[in-house]
Design a protein around this motif. Structure first.
Motif, PDB file in Angstrom:
ATOM      1  N   SER A   1     168.569   5.337  49.269  1.00 58.30           N
ATOM      2  CA  SER A   1     167.765   6.240  50.096  1.00 58.30           C
ATOM      3  C   SER A   1     166.776   5.457  50.968  1.00 58.30           C
ATOM      4  O   SER A   1     166.434   5.888  52.074  1.00 58.30           O
ATOM      5  CB  SER A   1     167.016   7.242  49.210  1.00 58.30           C
ATOM      6  N   TRP A   2     166.317   4.321  50.482  1.00 53.18           N
ATOM      7  CA  TRP A   2     165.416   3.479  51.263  1.00 53.18           C
ATOM      8  C   TRP A   2     166.164   2.894  52.465  1.00 53.18           C
ATOM      9  O   TRP A   2     165.657   2.875  53.589  1.00 53.18           O
ATOM     10  CB  TRP A   2     164.851   2.372  50.381  1.00 53.18           C
ATOM     11  N   LEU A   3     167.385   2.430  52.237  1.00 51.70           N
ATOM     12  CA  LEU A   3     168.222   1.953  53.340  1.00 51.70           C
ATOM     13  C   LEU A   3     168.475   3.059  54.357  1.00 51.70           C
ATOM     14  O   LEU A   3     168.533   2.822  55.560  1.00 51.70           O
ATOM     15  CB  LEU A   3     169.566   1.447  52.798  1.00 51.70           C
ATOM     16  N   GLN A   4     168.635   4.276  53.839  1.00 49.09           N
ATOM     17  CA  GLN A   4     168.939   5.424  54.686  1.00 49.09           C
ATOM     18  C   GLN A   4     167.856   5.669  55.746  1.00 49.09           C
ATOM     19  O   GLN A   4     168.122   6.268  56.785  1.00 49.09           O
ATOM     20  CB  GLN A   4     169.110   6.670  53.802  1.00 49.09           C
TER      21      GLN A   4
ATOM     22  N   SER B   1     156.502  13.727  48.959  1.00 44.51           N
ATOM     23  CA  SER B   1     157.016  12.455  49.471  1.00 44.51           C
ATOM     24  C   SER B   1     158.497  12.298  49.138  1.00 44.51           C
ATOM     25  O   SER B   1     159.218  11.555  49.817  1.00 44.51           O
ATOM     26  CB  SER B   1     156.220  11.279  48.886  1.00 44.51           C
ATOM     27  N   ILE B   2     158.965  13.033  48.112  1.00 43.64           N
ATOM     28  CA  ILE B   2     160.393  12.949  47.757  1.00 43.64           C
ATOM     29  C   ILE B   2     161.203  14.034  48.476  1.00 43.64           C
ATOM     30  O   ILE B   2     162.435  14.062  48.371  1.00 43.64           O
ATOM     31  CB  ILE B   2     160.593  13.085  46.227  1.00 43.64           C
ATOM     32  N   GLY B   3     160.558  14.892  49.207  1.00 41.13           N
ATOM     33  CA  GLY B   3     161.216  16.009  49.888  1.00 41.13           C
ATOM     34  C   GLY B   3     160.465  17.299  49.631  1.00 41.13           C
ATOM     35  O   GLY B   3     159.519  17.347  48.836  1.00 41.13           O
TER      36      GLY B   3
ATOM     37  N   SER C   1     168.999  16.886  42.611  1.00 43.74           N
ATOM     38  CA  SER C   1     169.446  17.123  43.988  1.00 43.74           C
ATOM     39  C   SER C   1     168.571  16.405  45.012  1.00 43.74           C
ATOM     40  O   SER C   1     168.887  16.424  46.209  1.00 43.74           O
ATOM     41  CB  SER C   1     169.456  18.629  44.274  1.00 43.74           C
ATOM     42  N   TYR C   2     167.471  15.813  44.575  1.00 38.71           N
ATOM     43  CA  TYR C   2     166.600  15.057  45.483  1.00 38.71           C
ATOM     44  C   TYR C   2     167.125  13.609  45.573  1.00 38.71           C
ATOM     45  O   TYR C   2     167.066  12.847  44.593  1.00 38.71           O
ATOM     46  CB  TYR C   2     165.153  15.074  44.985  1.00 38.71           C
ATOM     47  N   GLU C   3     167.628  13.245  46.749  1.00 37.18           N
ATOM     48  CA  GLU C   3     168.252  11.932  46.915  1.00 37.18           C
ATOM     49  C   GLU C   3     167.275  10.781  46.693  1.00 37.18           C
ATOM     50  O   GLU C   3     167.686   9.687  46.283  1.00 37.18           O
ATOM     51  CB  GLU C   3     168.861  11.817  48.316  1.00 37.18           C
TER      52      GLU C   3
END
Length: 777
Positions: A6-9, A139-141, A151-153
């Motif tokens: 997710s950081w790369l995303q 911060s996570i969505g 379900s939180y990527e």
């Protein structure tokens, strides 16, 4: 290097890329995947909203919480102290199975019903984010009550650990890894857009100034900001825990996060450290020596750029005004300077010494975005900057050369596309070549072979067709190759006559060299750190090391020890030359039937013949060399082509006794004097020659080498060769001796007649009579 999917995303679109594809791509481009772990949050773990918290009636450390879990309100007993500060939490409802096969069931705790569990991060299989339960934030969505946490990527993430080679400091950040991944997957980086907060204060120049002393080797950017409050969001805490970074506080978590994300080295100072009497922030930067830039405040060193920061200057969570620093310094300069000065370093030195990101504005903007999103901060407009004067390396990239190195044809357009995505600037030279400007974050790129390696990484080694090995470089013959070939010839000859090759260090024992009269290196040029106590100087002869090898072989009960070595020796000023040395110790041959198991010891004649079989024809004359190994009565100079190039000798008896070895003979020659030189071809006669022996009585003190000089000076075309075959001494001859010489006589244009042979021999006899008073025997 640890990253998450997710950081790369955030820097590259991976929506259509599976984890298997990521694994293959990373390995294909040389970023070897050490581990890839997919975090799976158990089902029935949902986002819960705390509606009320009350103390447990029968336990001081327990709280009874009323929590909305989407499907209803549940009463849950919780023992974490920080639950009173939480609004959104992770709730494992009835039926959830947590790591360790721990199933959540209806329970009664100290008499109070509990319908689930409020979870800490570690209880869900996530890294430890701190004491107590995990408090959720957006911060996570976007938080939706009742939504499953899995379900939180950004929570149910994929953790990827990469093994990096020492030269890949550019990939010590999420952004750097994403850059390589974009080139490999042929897609664009996501742009990072930073919009400045409206709370921006007046210009920084009103409050701070930066003084430069001398030439600065580093790039520096400073921002000044007022920090009203700060708290670490879950995403930052979770990701930093994932990559294993230990934090000193909330402000440090933001700095560490932005540094790991961008690769820019970021530090924070308490601005009060730099306040002057006029209440203005005054800092100065100066170069202590090449590669070391010091940051001063009132004549006190606050930090050395890229190396460490003094604790008294570091901004803490309660610091009201902070001075933020982004820095870059060439790692090659830095590492050398730190090593020479044995400086202490902190945790950021690892990144700076491997090569940090020089895009300081990007690092500060990322930090500014995070702090304005999750903290109450207001910044002064502008920044204080220093930019070092450094040049970019430019490499000419020729498509044919690249293709020949790789082993397959690569189009110039593809080369340019790959290099641009990797951060190189390209300028066209012609239809087959471009100039690639190397970015500062790739300080390891020096040659076209480095460029070829980058192309291979992005094409994929598995996509290059296997072909037979072809040398791209043309064979070249020069002095180096000639010398190498000559060494091979001499080695083969030496082995052919029974010598074994010895290989020793270029170091020797200074005490032994001095004891036996050999030169040693000047004190000011001596070794500072010898590899062993007995190898404390550069050798000036190979013979000492060879004698030590002989002694070792004797201790192994070897009875015949013929060894040789070709290697470098050094003069008093470390001037280097090469010699070839021989030692033969003990029996001249092995025990066998022919010698009835009692072979003779090696003697001067046998040793001379063996050395001659290796180096070719030579002559001897009285020895002029002086050292403690040479026997005073059995030694000689070796002459090759009339030039003295070494010596041959029996080992001095005292040295033989000192080393505890049997009868030994030694020889050492200048190797360059033995190298083959160009020689013109000489005609060969088709006519038969004759051998004639001549016995003369001469003075006993007269050596054959004197006679040979006279014979060599005769201008007799038919006299082709001469050599001694017998020396006889007797009391009857008194102070005289008999010397028998064999002559080979041959004409180029006719068959020899008696008159021709007589003419040659008469000339020889008359010359020797005139020069030395020789008489026919």
């Amino acid at each position: 290097m640890i990253i998450t999917r997710s950081w790369l995303q955030e820097f590259i679109d991976l929506s259509d890329v599976s984890n298997e594809k990521l694994y293959e791509t990373f390995n294909g481009i040389g970023l070897e995947v050490d581990s890839l772990n997919e975090i799976k949050i158990a089902e029935k773990v949902v986002v819960g909203k705390i509606l009320a918290v009350e103390k447990h009636p029968d336990a001081d450390k327990l709280n009874v919480c009323q929590i909305d879990v989407g499907s209803g309100i549940r009463q849950i007993v919780c023992g974490a102290a920080n639950v009173v500060d939480a609004e959104y939490v992770a709730v494992a409802t009835i039926g959830a199975v947590l790591p360790g096969n721990f199933e959540i069931k209806h329970a009664k705790l100290r008499g109070v019903e509990s319908e689930g569990m409020v979870c800490a991060s570690s209880e869900l299989g996530l890294p430890e984010t701190g004491k107590g339960i995990m408090i959720l934030d957006e911060s996570i969505g976007e938080l939706e009550v009742g939504r499953e946490l899995g379900s939180y990527e950004k929570v149910a993430d994929t953790i990827i650990e990469l093994e990096l080679t020492a030269n890949r400091g550019d990939c010590l950040s999420v952004y750097g890894v994403a850059r390589d991944l974009c080139a490999a997957l042929e897609r664009e980086m996501k742009p990072f857009e930073y919009k400045k907060d409206e709370k921006m204060k007046l210009g920084i120049a009103r409050e701070a100034s930066l003084q430069i002393q001398g030439e600065i080797d580093a790039d520096l950017h400073y921002k000044l900001a007022t920090l009203n409050s700060i708290d670490t969001p879950l995403l930052i805490a979770l990701r930093l825990a994932t990559v294993g970074l230990e934090l000193k506080g909330k402000l440090d978590s933001f700095l560490a996060y932005a540094t790991h994300a961008t690769g820019v080295i970021l530090r924070a100072y308490d601005s009060n450290v730099f306040r002057s009497n006029g209440n203005k922030v005054l800092l100065s930067a100066s170069t202590k020596q090449r590669g070391l830039v010091e940051i001063h405040s009132h004549d006190r060193v606050c930090s050395i750029v890229g190396v460490y920061q003094n604790d008294c200057c570091i901004a803490k969570d309660d610091t009201k005004e902070v001075l933020l620093e982004a820095s870059y310094i060439n790692p090659d300069l830095l590492v050398e300077a730190v090593s020479l000065n044995a400086l202490k370093t902190d945790e950021l030195y690892y990144k700076t010494s491997r090569g940090a990101n020089p895009d300081l504005v990007f690092g500060l903007e990322m930090l500014g975005y995070l702090m304005e999103t999750y903290a109450d901060i207001s910044s002064f407009e502008g920044s204080l900057t220093v930019n070092a004067d450094r040049e970019n390396i430019s490499i000419i990239v020729d498509v044919q050369r690249i293709s020949s190195i790789i082993g397959m044809n690569v189009e110039l357009g593809r080369i340019v596309t790959i290099l641009k995505k990797l951060g190189f600037k390209i300028s066209k030279i012609d239809d087959n070549a471009v100039a690639a400007v190397v970015p500062h974050f790739r300080h390891d790129m020096k040659h076209i072979q480095d460029i070829a390696e980058e192309i291979v990484r992005m094409i994929g080694i598995n996509n290059i067709q296997a072909k037979p090995l072809i040398f791209a470089e043309k064979p070249r013959l020069n002095d180096v190759t000639s010398k190498y070939e000559a060494k091979k010839v001499f080695r083969n000859r030496a082995v052919g006559v029974g010598f074994y090759e010895n290989v020793s260090y270029v170091f020797s024992d200074k005490a032994l060299l001095r004891r036996y009269g050999f030169t040693v290196t000047q004190d000011d040029l001596e070794l500072e750190n010898s590899i062993a106590e007995e190898l404390n100087t550069l050798r000036s002869t190979l013979l000492i090391n060879l004698l030590i090898a002989v002694k070792r072989n004797v201790s192994y009960t070897k009875k015949s020890i013929p060894i040789f070595e070709i290697g470098a020796v050094f003069g008093t000023k470390r001037e280097q030359s090469e010699v070839i040395s021989f030692i033969f110790s003990g029996q001249s041959e092995g025990e066998n039937v022919r010698n009835a198991g009692k072979p003779d010891m090696i003697d001067f004649s046998d040793f001379t013949q063996k050395v001659g079989a290796v180096i070719g024809a030579f002559t001897l004359e009285p020895c002029t060399y002086e050292n403690g190994l040479i026997h005073p009565y059995q030694s000689a100079n070796i002459l090759v082509e009339g030039r003295v190039c070494g010596f041959i000798s029996k080992l001095h008896p005292s040295v033989q006794e000192s080393f505890g070895i049997p009868v030994t003979f030694i020889a050492e020659l200048d190797f360059d004097a033995l190298l083959p030189t160009h020689r013109s071809a000489r005609p060969i006669s088709n006519y038969q020659g004759v051998y004639k022996d001549l016995s003369l009585v001469i003075d006993k003190s007269l050596g054959y080498h004197e006679v040979a000089k006279v014979l060599g000076a005769l201008k007799l075309p038919m006299l082709k060769d001469s050599y001694p075959i017998d020396i006889y001494e007797d009391e009857i001859l008194g102070d005289k001796k008999s010397l028998t010489i064999r002559f080979f006589i041959q004409a180029m244009d006719k068959t020899l007649e008696d008159e021709d042979i007589a003419s040659v021999m008469d000339t020889v006899i008359s010359t020797l009579k005139r020069e030395y008073g020789a008489q026919l025997r």
